[in-house]
Design an enzyme around this catalytic site. Structure first.
Site, PDB file in Angstrom:
ATOM      1  N   GLY A  34      24.322  35.687  34.094  1.00 43.24           N
ATOM      2  CA  GLY A  34      23.814  36.429  35.245  1.00 43.24           C
ATOM      3  C   GLY A  34      22.433  36.010  35.708  1.00 43.24           C
ATOM      4  O   GLY A  34      21.652  36.852  36.181  1.00 43.24           O
ATOM      5  N   MET A 112      33.763  34.994  37.536  1.00 44.57           N
ATOM      6  CA  MET A 112      34.698  33.881  37.387  1.00 44.57           C
ATOM      7  C   MET A 112      36.167  34.307  37.414  1.00 44.57           C
ATOM      8  O   MET A 112      37.014  33.643  36.830  1.00 44.57           O
ATOM      9  CB  MET A 112      34.368  33.105  36.100  1.00 44.57           C
ATOM     10  CG  MET A 112      32.948  32.563  36.061  1.00 44.57           C
ATOM     11  SD  MET A 112      32.448  31.572  37.509  1.00 44.57           S
ATOM     12  CE  MET A 112      33.199  30.003  37.083  1.00 44.57           C
ATOM     13  N   ARG A 113      36.463  35.402  38.084  1.00 40.96           N
ATOM     14  CA  ARG A 113      37.860  35.824  38.277  1.00 40.96           C
ATOM     15  C   ARG A 113      38.250  35.624  39.731  1.00 40.96           C
ATOM     16  O   ARG A 113      37.447  35.916  40.631  1.00 40.96           O
ATOM     17  CB  ARG A 113      38.043  37.309  37.997  1.00 40.96           C
ATOM     18  CG  ARG A 113      37.784  37.712  36.627  1.00 40.96           C
ATOM     19  CD  ARG A 113      39.030  37.685  35.765  1.00 40.96           C
ATOM     20  NE  ARG A 113      38.602  37.573  34.403  1.00 40.96           N
ATOM     21  CZ  ARG A 113      39.102  36.750  33.498  1.00 40.96           C
ATOM     22  NH1 ARG A 113      40.107  35.976  33.802  1.00 40.96           N
ATOM     23  NH2 ARG A 113      38.619  36.720  32.279  1.00 40.96           N
ATOM     24  N   ILE A 114      39.494  35.197  39.931  1.00 34.63           N
ATOM     25  CA  ILE A 114      40.008  35.125  41.295  1.00 34.63           C
ATOM     26  C   ILE A 114      40.385  36.541  41.716  1.00 34.63           C
ATOM     27  O   ILE A 114      41.059  37.260  40.975  1.00 34.63           O
ATOM     28  CB  ILE A 114      41.223  34.182  41.356  1.00 34.63           C
ATOM     29  CG1 ILE A 114      40.759  32.750  41.044  1.00 34.63           C
ATOM     30  CG2 ILE A 114      41.909  34.260  42.712  1.00 34.63           C
ATOM     31  CD1 ILE A 114      41.865  31.737  40.954  1.00 34.63           C
ATOM     32  N   LEU A 115      39.906  36.942  42.875  1.00 29.94           N
ATOM     33  CA  LEU A 115      40.169  38.297  43.371  1.00 29.94           C
ATOM     34  C   LEU A 115      41.259  38.241  44.441  1.00 29.94           C
ATOM     35  O   LEU A 115      41.279  37.331  45.275  1.00 29.94           O
ATOM     36  CB  LEU A 115      38.880  38.897  43.942  1.00 29.94           C
ATOM     37  CG  LEU A 115      37.796  39.118  42.876  1.00 29.94           C
ATOM     38  CD1 LEU A 115      36.422  39.241  43.507  1.00 29.94           C
ATOM     39  CD2 LEU A 115      38.113  40.347  42.022  1.00 29.94           C
ATOM     40  N   HIS A 131      28.664  29.384  45.142  1.00 27.30           N
ATOM     41  CA  HIS A 131      29.484  28.376  44.469  1.00 27.30           C
ATOM     42  C   HIS A 131      28.639  27.115  44.312  1.00 27.30           C
ATOM     43  O   HIS A 131      27.948  26.711  45.253  1.00 27.30           O
ATOM     44  CB  HIS A 131      30.743  28.091  45.299  1.00 27.30           C
ATOM     45  CG  HIS A 131      31.668  27.138  44.619  1.00 27.30           C
ATOM     46  ND1 HIS A 131      32.407  27.485  43.510  1.00 27.30           N
ATOM     47  CD2 HIS A 131      31.949  25.834  44.859  1.00 27.30           C
ATOM     48  CE1 HIS A 131      33.111  26.440  43.107  1.00 27.30           C
ATOM     49  NE2 HIS A 131      32.847  25.433  43.910  1.00 27.30           N
ATOM     50  N   THR A 163      36.444  35.051  51.583  1.00 20.26           N
ATOM     51  CA  THR A 163      37.745  35.261  52.218  1.00 20.26           C
ATOM     52  C   THR A 163      38.796  35.154  51.105  1.00 20.26           C
ATOM     53  O   THR A 163      38.471  34.728  49.990  1.00 20.26           O
ATOM     54  CB  THR A 163      38.025  34.196  53.298  1.00 20.26           C
ATOM     55  OG1 THR A 163      38.087  32.917  52.648  1.00 20.26           O
ATOM     56  CG2 THR A 163      36.968  34.180  54.381  1.00 20.26           C
ATOM     57  N   GLU A 196      19.978  27.553  43.426  1.00 23.36           N
ATOM     58  CA  GLU A 196      20.753  28.782  43.619  1.00 23.36           C
ATOM     59  C   GLU A 196      19.829  29.999  43.563  1.00 23.36           C
ATOM     60  O   GLU A 196      19.982  30.957  44.313  1.00 23.36           O
ATOM     61  CB  GLU A 196      21.846  28.912  42.548  1.00 23.36           C
ATOM     62  CG  GLU A 196      22.940  27.867  42.651  1.00 23.36           C
ATOM     63  CD  GLU A 196      24.035  28.064  41.603  1.00 23.36           C
ATOM     64  OE1 GLU A 196      24.434  29.207  41.350  1.00 23.36           O
ATOM     65  OE2 GLU A 196      24.494  27.052  41.042  1.00 23.36           O
TER      66      GLU A 196
HETATM   67  C1  GAR Z   1      26.392  29.569  38.913  1.00 20.21           C
HETATM   68  O1  GAR Z   1      26.131  28.193  38.881  1.00 20.21           O
HETATM   69  C2  GAR Z   1      27.342  29.895  40.067  1.00 20.21           C
HETATM   70  O2  GAR Z   1      27.139  29.085  41.198  1.00 20.21           O
HETATM   71  C3  GAR Z   1      28.676  29.614  39.429  1.00 20.21           C
HETATM   72  O3  GAR Z   1      28.568  30.109  38.135  1.00 20.21           O
HETATM   73  C4  GAR Z   1      27.204  30.010  37.713  1.00 20.21           C
HETATM   74  C5  GAR Z   1      26.787  31.361  37.201  1.00 20.21           C
HETATM   75  O4  GAR Z   1      25.519  31.330  36.623  1.00 20.21           O
HETATM   76  N1  GAR Z   1      29.731  30.253  40.174  1.00 20.21           N
HETATM   77  C6  GAR Z   1      30.935  29.715  40.349  1.00 20.21           C
HETATM   78  O5  GAR Z   1      31.286  28.660  39.871  1.00 20.21           O
HETATM   79  C7  GAR Z   1      31.887  30.547  41.209  1.00 20.21           C
HETATM   80  N2  GAR Z   1      32.982  29.768  41.679  1.00 20.21           N
HETATM   81  P1  GAR Z   1      24.720  32.676  36.373  1.00 20.21           P
HETATM   82  O6  GAR Z   1      25.660  33.615  35.609  1.00 20.21           O
HETATM   83  O7  GAR Z   1      23.570  32.268  35.517  1.00 20.21           O
HETATM   84  O8  GAR Z   1      24.314  33.231  37.706  1.00 20.21           O
END
Ligand code: GAR
Length: 230
Positions: A34, A112-115, A131, A163, A196
């Site tokens: 997170g 990380m779950r598909i909704l 992403h 979406t 990010e």
């Molecule tokens: C991040 O890099 C985010 O972009 C990716 O998971 C990581 C979470 O890191 N998300 C995906 O791949 C979604 N498809 P965090 O838990 O430290 O924020």
């Protein structure tokens, strides 16, 4: 009655006039550490956004992000994916847990779950995701590995409205990170993650400050701020 923020702003203080702004309620969904959630919650408080992170929910009880949120006094709980035999039932339980917090915005931060489509439609226009690729390139998993294998000279991250199609939707903001000689998945992931933590809080701030206009599948900042971090 709506909560009111006292940003430059609310009420009258030492002779100055303030205008009350309604506080937007944010629910953040995580699956792991997170770090994006932390960046958003921290900046929401330190920058005095007209918003509050009212809850953090995870699909796994062991998600480290839950403990961090609790430490900050934010309501945090898991809706364990494993407790449900069918995805639709998990989606429904998750939506129920989210709705208890009456969110104006739901933020997927490493969720990380598909909704399913009905979940996504329920929060249409108020569901954001990040992403770690320059969408529409490389939706799904292992984005940095795939970008290196494809010989990409730049990678990045995308904040978008969600979406029903996986890692797809109107783009709010992107960051671009050049690929350097000798980069591997880990070095790229680290440099992209640092961006990010800049673009996701900014995009969420724009949303809660009503700066985003979504029209014809495109998102623009009402006052023309750059939606690219390069
Ligand atoms: C991040 O890099 C985010 O972009 C990716 O998971 C990581 C979470 O890191 N998300 C995906 O791949 C979604 N498809 P965090 O838990 O430290 O924020």
């Amino acid at each position: 009655m709506a909560n009111l923020a006292r940003a430059p702003g609310g009420g009258r203080e030492r002779g100055r006039h303030y205008t009350a702004r309604p506080v937007k309620r944010i629910v953040i969904l995580v699956s792991g550490r997170g770090s994006n959630m932390q960046a958003i919650a921290t900046r929401c408080r330190s920058e005095g956004w007209p918003a509050e992170v009212v809850a953090v929910l995870a699909d796994r009880p062991e998600a480290a992000g839950l403990a961090w949120a609790r430490g900050q006094g934010i309501a945090a709980e898991a809706v364990s994916f494993k407790a449900f035999a069918e995805r639709e039932r998990f989606d429904a339980a998750l939506a129920e847990a989210i709705d208890l917090h009456r969110p104006d915005l739901v933020v997927l931060a490493g969720f990380m779950r598909i909704l399913g489509a009905s979940f996504v439609q329920r929060y249409e226009g108020r569901l954001l995701n990040i992403h770690p690729s320059l969408l529409p390139a490389f939706p799904g998993l292992h984005t940095h590995r795939r970008a290196l294998a494809a010989g990409c000279k730049a990678v990045g991250a995308t904040v978008h409205f969600v979406t029903p199609q996986l890692d797809h939707g109107p783009i709010v903001m992107q960051s671009v990170v050049p690929v350097r000689a000798g980069d591997d998945e880990a070095t790229l992931a680290a440099r992209v993650l640092a961006t990010e933590h800049v673009i996701y809080p900014l995009a969420v701030r724009w949303f809660v400050e009503d700066e985003l206009q979504l029209e014809g599948g495109l998102v623009r900042h009402r006052r023309g701020a750059s939606q690219l971090l390069a």
